[in-house]
Design a protein around this motif. Sequence first.
Motif, PDB file in Angstrom:
ATOM      1  N   ALA A  21      35.964  47.594  31.817  1.00 40.38           N
ATOM      2  CA  ALA A  21      36.841  46.911  32.782  1.00 40.38           C
ATOM      3  C   ALA A  21      38.307  47.218  32.496  1.00 40.38           C
ATOM      4  N   THR A  22      38.681  47.244  31.234  1.00 43.29           N
ATOM      5  CA  THR A  22      40.065  47.555  30.871  1.00 43.29           C
ATOM      6  C   THR A  22      40.417  48.973  31.313  1.00 43.29           C
ATOM      7  N   TRP A  23      39.540  49.912  31.014  1.00 47.45           N
ATOM      8  CA  TRP A  23      39.783  51.316  31.366  1.00 47.45           C
ATOM      9  C   TRP A  23      39.901  51.496  32.881  1.00 47.45           C
ATOM     10  N   THR A  24      38.936  50.967  33.616  1.00 47.60           N
ATOM     11  CA  THR A  24      38.955  51.185  35.067  1.00 47.60           C
ATOM     12  C   THR A  24      40.081  50.409  35.742  1.00 47.60           C
ATOM     13  N   ASP A  25      40.425  49.246  35.210  1.00 47.84           N
ATOM     14  CA  ASP A  25      41.517  48.471  35.801  1.00 47.84           C
ATOM     15  C   ASP A  25      42.845  49.194  35.593  1.00 47.84           C
ATOM     16  N   LEU A  26      43.064  49.702  34.394  1.00 49.06           N
ATOM     17  CA  LEU A  26      44.310  50.419  34.142  1.00 49.06           C
ATOM     18  C   LEU A  26      44.375  51.735  34.904  1.00 49.06           C
ATOM     19  N   ARG A  27      43.234  52.371  35.058  1.00 47.70           N
ATOM     20  CA  ARG A  27      43.193  53.675  35.690  1.00 47.70           C
ATOM     21  C   ARG A  27      43.226  53.608  37.213  1.00 47.70           C
ATOM     22  N   SER A  28      42.440  52.698  37.799  1.00 46.01           N
ATOM     23  CA  SER A  28      42.332  52.698  39.258  1.00 46.01           C
ATOM     24  C   SER A  28      42.412  51.307  39.882  1.00 46.01           C
ATOM     25  N   ALA A  29      42.779  50.305  39.107  1.00 46.90           N
ATOM     26  CA  ALA A  29      42.916  48.924  39.603  1.00 46.90           C
ATOM     27  C   ALA A  29      41.618  48.377  40.177  1.00 46.90           C
ATOM     28  N   ILE A  30      40.500  48.779  39.573  1.00 46.82           N
ATOM     29  CA  ILE A  30      39.194  48.302  40.026  1.00 46.82           C
ATOM     30  C   ILE A  30      38.401  47.817  38.819  1.00 46.82           C
ATOM     31  N   ILE A  31      37.790  46.665  38.966  1.00 44.25           N
ATOM     32  CA  ILE A  31      36.840  46.169  37.966  1.00 44.25           C
ATOM     33  C   ILE A  31      35.485  46.170  38.666  1.00 44.25           C
ATOM     34  N   LEU A 142      42.799  39.734  29.924  1.00 42.12           N
ATOM     35  CA  LEU A 142      41.621  38.869  29.907  1.00 42.12           C
ATOM     36  C   LEU A 142      40.658  39.274  28.801  1.00 42.12           C
ATOM     37  N   ALA A 143      40.488  40.579  28.603  1.00 38.42           N
ATOM     38  CA  ALA A 143      39.627  41.059  27.526  1.00 38.42           C
ATOM     39  C   ALA A 143      40.221  40.706  26.164  1.00 38.42           C
ATOM     40  N   LEU A 144      41.524  40.833  26.020  1.00 41.15           N
ATOM     41  CA  LEU A 144      42.173  40.496  24.755  1.00 41.15           C
ATOM     42  C   LEU A 144      42.029  39.008  24.445  1.00 41.15           C
ATOM     43  N   GLY A 145      42.269  38.161  25.434  1.00 41.35           N
ATOM     44  CA  GLY A 145      42.125  36.719  25.228  1.00 41.35           C
ATOM     45  C   GLY A 145      40.712  36.335  24.822  1.00 41.35           C
ATOM     46  N   THR A 146      39.742  36.954  25.464  1.00 39.29           N
ATOM     47  CA  THR A 146      38.346  36.682  25.132  1.00 39.29           C
ATOM     48  C   THR A 146      38.010  37.227  23.751  1.00 39.29           C
ATOM     49  N   ALA A 147      38.489  38.423  23.440  1.00 38.53           N
ATOM     50  CA  ALA A 147      38.213  39.018  22.121  1.00 38.53           C
ATOM     51  C   ALA A 147      38.807  38.166  21.001  1.00 38.53           C
ATOM     52  N   LEU A 148      40.003  37.656  21.203  1.00 37.57           N
ATOM     53  CA  LEU A 148      40.622  36.792  20.184  1.00 37.57           C
ATOM     54  C   LEU A 148      39.830  35.501  19.997  1.00 37.57           C
ATOM     55  N   THR A 149      39.429  34.904  21.093  1.00 37.17           N
ATOM     56  CA  THR A 149      38.649  33.668  21.018  1.00 37.17           C
ATOM     57  C   THR A 149      37.283  33.936  20.400  1.00 37.17           C
ATOM     58  N   LEU A 150      36.652  35.003  20.821  1.00 32.53           N
ATOM     59  CA  LEU A 150      35.342  35.374  20.281  1.00 32.53           C
ATOM     60  C   LEU A 150      35.437  35.661  18.788  1.00 32.53           C
ATOM     61  N   GLY A 151      36.436  36.413  18.387  1.00 35.70           N
ATOM     62  CA  GLY A 151      36.639  36.705  16.966  1.00 35.70           C
ATOM     63  C   GLY A 151      36.858  35.443  16.144  1.00 35.70           C
ATOM     64  N   THR A 152      37.610  34.523  16.700  1.00 38.27           N
ATOM     65  CA  THR A 152      37.847  33.249  16.015  1.00 38.27           C
ATOM     66  C   THR A 152      36.550  32.476  15.845  1.00 38.27           C
ATOM     67  N   ARG A 153      35.757  32.406  16.883  1.00 38.66           N
ATOM     68  CA  ARG A 153      34.473  31.684  16.812  1.00 38.66           C
ATOM     69  C   ARG A 153      33.530  32.340  15.806  1.00 38.66           C
ATOM     70  N   LEU A 154      33.425  33.652  15.853  1.00 39.24           N
ATOM     71  CA  LEU A 154      32.512  34.343  14.934  1.00 39.24           C
ATOM     72  C   LEU A 154      32.984  34.221  13.489  1.00 39.24           C
ATOM     73  N   ALA A 155      34.305  34.250  13.271  1.00 37.22           N
ATOM     74  CA  ALA A 155      34.832  34.159  11.899  1.00 37.22           C
ATOM     75  C   ALA A 155      34.718  32.742  11.338  1.00 37.22           C
ATOM     76  N   THR A 156      34.874  31.746  12.178  1.00 34.12           N
ATOM     77  CA  THR A 156      34.904  30.380  11.662  1.00 34.12           C
ATOM     78  C   THR A 156      33.531  29.706  11.604  1.00 34.12           C
ATOM     79  N   VAL A 157      32.699  29.914  12.619  1.00 38.85           N
ATOM     80  CA  VAL A 157      31.389  29.238  12.629  1.00 38.85           C
ATOM     81  C   VAL A 157      30.220  30.197  12.643  1.00 38.85           C
ATOM     82  N   GLY A 158      30.474  31.467  12.908  1.00 33.89           N
ATOM     83  CA  GLY A 158      29.386  32.438  12.950  1.00 33.89           C
ATOM     84  C   GLY A 158      28.720  32.484  14.309  1.00 33.89           C
ATOM     85  N   PRO A 159      27.653  33.279  14.425  1.00 34.87           N
ATOM     86  CA  PRO A 159      27.017  33.435  15.733  1.00 34.87           C
ATOM     87  C   PRO A 159      26.237  32.212  16.189  1.00 34.87           C
ATOM     88  N   ILE A 160      25.851  31.355  15.264  1.00 33.76           N
ATOM     89  CA  ILE A 160      25.082  30.174  15.648  1.00 33.76           C
ATOM     90  C   ILE A 160      25.837  28.919  15.238  1.00 33.76           C
TER      91      ILE A 160
END
Length: 161
Positions: A21-31, A142-160
Amino acid sequence: MSAGIGIWAATGAWSLLAAHATWTDLRSAIISRRACWAAGIAIASLLGCSAIALGEPSRCTRILASTAAIAAVTEIAYRIRPDAIGYGDIRLIIVNSLLLSWWGPAWPWWALAAGAVAAWPRAFMVTLRKGRGATVRCAPALALGTALTLGTRLATVGPIP
C-alpha cells in the motif's frame, strides 16, 4: 496451529499489505482494493484460528466489534468529506484495525492517532507547496502508525495478551 504462530502470520500478512500500500500510494496514489481485502481475509482467518486455538472464540466477536467501530467512524468521516481522504485509505485503516484489535479495542485508535500525527509534516509541506486542495498520500503514515503500535504491543505483551 499454535496461537502464537497465527498471530505472527497475521503480522506478516499485514506487513506485506503495508509495504504494498505504501509503494502503490506513493507511486500512483492508489491503494489496491484487492490487496486490502485479501490481506484482511487472511488476517481475520488467522486471528480466528488463533482465538479458537486459545480456547477463546469470543475474542473473535470483540475483534469484529472493535474493527466495526473504526469502520463506522471512518465511513462517516468519508461521507462528510469525501475529498479529504481516499477510500483506499479507509480500507487500509480497517485492515490495520482488524490486526490491532487482537490486543484490545483501544489499540486501533492509537494506531490511527499515530498515523495522523505522522502525516502532519508531509501534509503541511504539501499544503504549503500546492495549496489547500492538494492531495496527501496517507498510506505511509497509516502504515507507520500501525507499525509503531504493533511493535509496542509485541514488545510489551507479546503476541498473546
